[in-house]
Design an enzyme around this catalytic site. Structure first.
Site, PDB file in Angstrom:
ATOM      1  N   HIS A 128       0.836  -1.255   0.011  1.00 16.28           N
ATOM      2  CA  HIS A 128      -0.135  -0.123   0.044  1.00 16.28           C
ATOM      3  C   HIS A 128       1.116   1.188  -0.007  1.00 16.28           C
ATOM      4  O   HIS A 128       0.947   1.717   1.081  1.00 16.28           O
ATOM      5  CB  HIS A 128      -0.925  -0.162   1.121  1.00 16.28           C
ATOM      6  CG  HIS A 128      -2.109   1.221   1.248  1.00 16.28           C
ATOM      7  ND1 HIS A 128      -3.254   0.780   1.919  1.00 16.28           N
ATOM      8  CD2 HIS A 128      -1.924   2.283   0.710  1.00 16.28           C
ATOM      9  CE1 HIS A 128      -3.771   1.821   1.626  1.00 16.28           C
ATOM     10  NE2 HIS A 128      -3.103   2.826   1.032  1.00 16.28           N
TER      11      HIS A 128
ATOM     12  N   GLU B  11      -2.667  -1.840  -3.361  1.00 14.93           N
ATOM     13  CA  GLU B  11      -3.666  -0.966  -2.798  1.00 14.93           C
ATOM     14  C   GLU B  11      -3.425   0.221  -2.515  1.00 14.93           C
ATOM     15  O   GLU B  11      -2.238   0.584  -2.160  1.00 14.93           O
ATOM     16  CB  GLU B  11      -4.341  -1.691  -1.534  1.00 14.93           C
ATOM     17  CG  GLU B  11      -3.374  -1.762  -0.369  1.00 14.93           C
ATOM     18  CD  GLU B  11      -4.273  -2.558   0.937  1.00 14.93           C
ATOM     19  OE1 GLU B  11      -4.933  -3.394   0.541  1.00 14.93           O
ATOM     20  OE2 GLU B  11      -3.765  -2.056   1.808  1.00 14.93           O
TER      21      GLU B  11
ATOM     22  N   HIS C  86      -8.301  -5.705   7.431  1.00 13.72           N
ATOM     23  CA  HIS C  86      -7.907  -4.501   8.176  1.00 13.72           C
ATOM     24  C   HIS C  86      -8.033  -4.984   9.799  1.00 13.72           C
ATOM     25  O   HIS C  86      -9.489  -5.563  10.113  1.00 13.72           O
ATOM     26  CB  HIS C  86      -8.776  -3.307   8.122  1.00 13.72           C
ATOM     27  CG  HIS C  86      -8.205  -2.207   8.395  1.00 13.72           C
ATOM     28  ND1 HIS C  86      -7.390  -1.422   7.910  1.00 13.72           N
ATOM     29  CD2 HIS C  86      -8.261  -1.733   9.851  1.00 13.72           C
ATOM     30  CE1 HIS C  86      -6.663  -0.180   8.681  1.00 13.72           C
ATOM     31  NE2 HIS C  86      -7.472  -0.551   9.816  1.00 13.72           N
TER      32      HIS C  86
END
Length: 243
Positions: free
Chosen positions: A43, A70, A190
């Protein structure tokens, strides 16, 4: 069987704390794959406080499992993804100064933007996943804009898991069922951990992939990286143990 993608952002955070190349991010990615990870997630953020854009280019050359990039789709991110052409891009609406992702897309409000972004990535045959809250309306909005998959934002589940597992999982089950009905692929991530992952996987229909970084790397400090990856894999498949 749900696939495990290991997010290696925290490895980059540790490296960046001292400069140099220790730990070696590319080698860790290769080791994660060797130890059983079925994908690698990164990310990159605009300030490059952990994953650097050059890291993504370096990883492109060596990752042999699924590569998932991401992030917030600003112009630089879009350019990077189109250059790398990963297996999957996950669109996340996090602000540049966000410590970590903290909400999913409003797929209704931002329908035109998302539809435009998805078309850009589809030009290069990149699978697109949209980060969404466990809200059936947001799932339906994701289907309407043409995404291949959604990634359920699981922090609310993790936050309430210890209080009441059934209550914590309920909205995620509904969202997953709606995704299945609409023919959307289903990912999640998450704050999933060794504590809450097995229950989540057992109750979410059609779950294809989980992306886990922070908790997994923290556990690796105690259990070792190879053992930790296997422990997470076991949470996702009775075939690997853990009846």
């Amino acid at each position: 069987m749900t696939r495990l993608s290991v997010n290696i952002n925290k490895i980059a955070t540790l490296r960046n704390a001292r400069g140099g190349n220790n730990p070696d991010l590319v080698q860790v990615a290769l080791d994660c794959e060797r130890f059983g990870a079925q994908g690698i997630t990164v990310h990159p953020r605009p300030d490059e406080r952990h994953i650097r854009y050059q890291d993504v280019l370096d990883l492109k050359e060596v990752v042999t499992t699924e590569f998932n990039i991401e992030g917030n789709p600003d112009d630089r991110f879009i350019e990077l993804v189109k250059r790398v052409k990963p297996h999957q891009v996950t669109l996340v609406p996090d602000a540049p100064d966000a410590i970590t992702s903290n909400a999913g897309w409003d797929t209704v409000r931002y329908a035109d933007l998302l539809r435009h972004l998805i078309a850009i990535f589809k030009e290069d045959n990149i699978r697109v996943s949209i980060f969404v809250d466990a809200d059936e309306r947001m799932v339906e909005g994701a289907k309407a804009v043409g995404t291949d998959r959604i990634e359920l934002y699981t922090e609310p589940y993790a936050a309430h898991y210890a209080e009441n597992q059934e209550v914590a999982i309920a909205p995620f089950v509904k969202a997953a069922q709606r995704a299945n009905e609409l023919g959307l692929g289903l990912n999640a991530g998450h704050d999933l951990s060794l504590e809450n992952l097995r229950y989540f996987d057992e109750h979410i229909p059609g779950l294809l992939e989980v992306s886990i970084g922070h908790a997994l790397i923290c556990d690796a400090l105690y259990y070792g990286l190879e053992n930790t990856i296997q422990m997470y894999r076991r949470c996702l498949s009775s075939e690997l143990g853990f009846s």
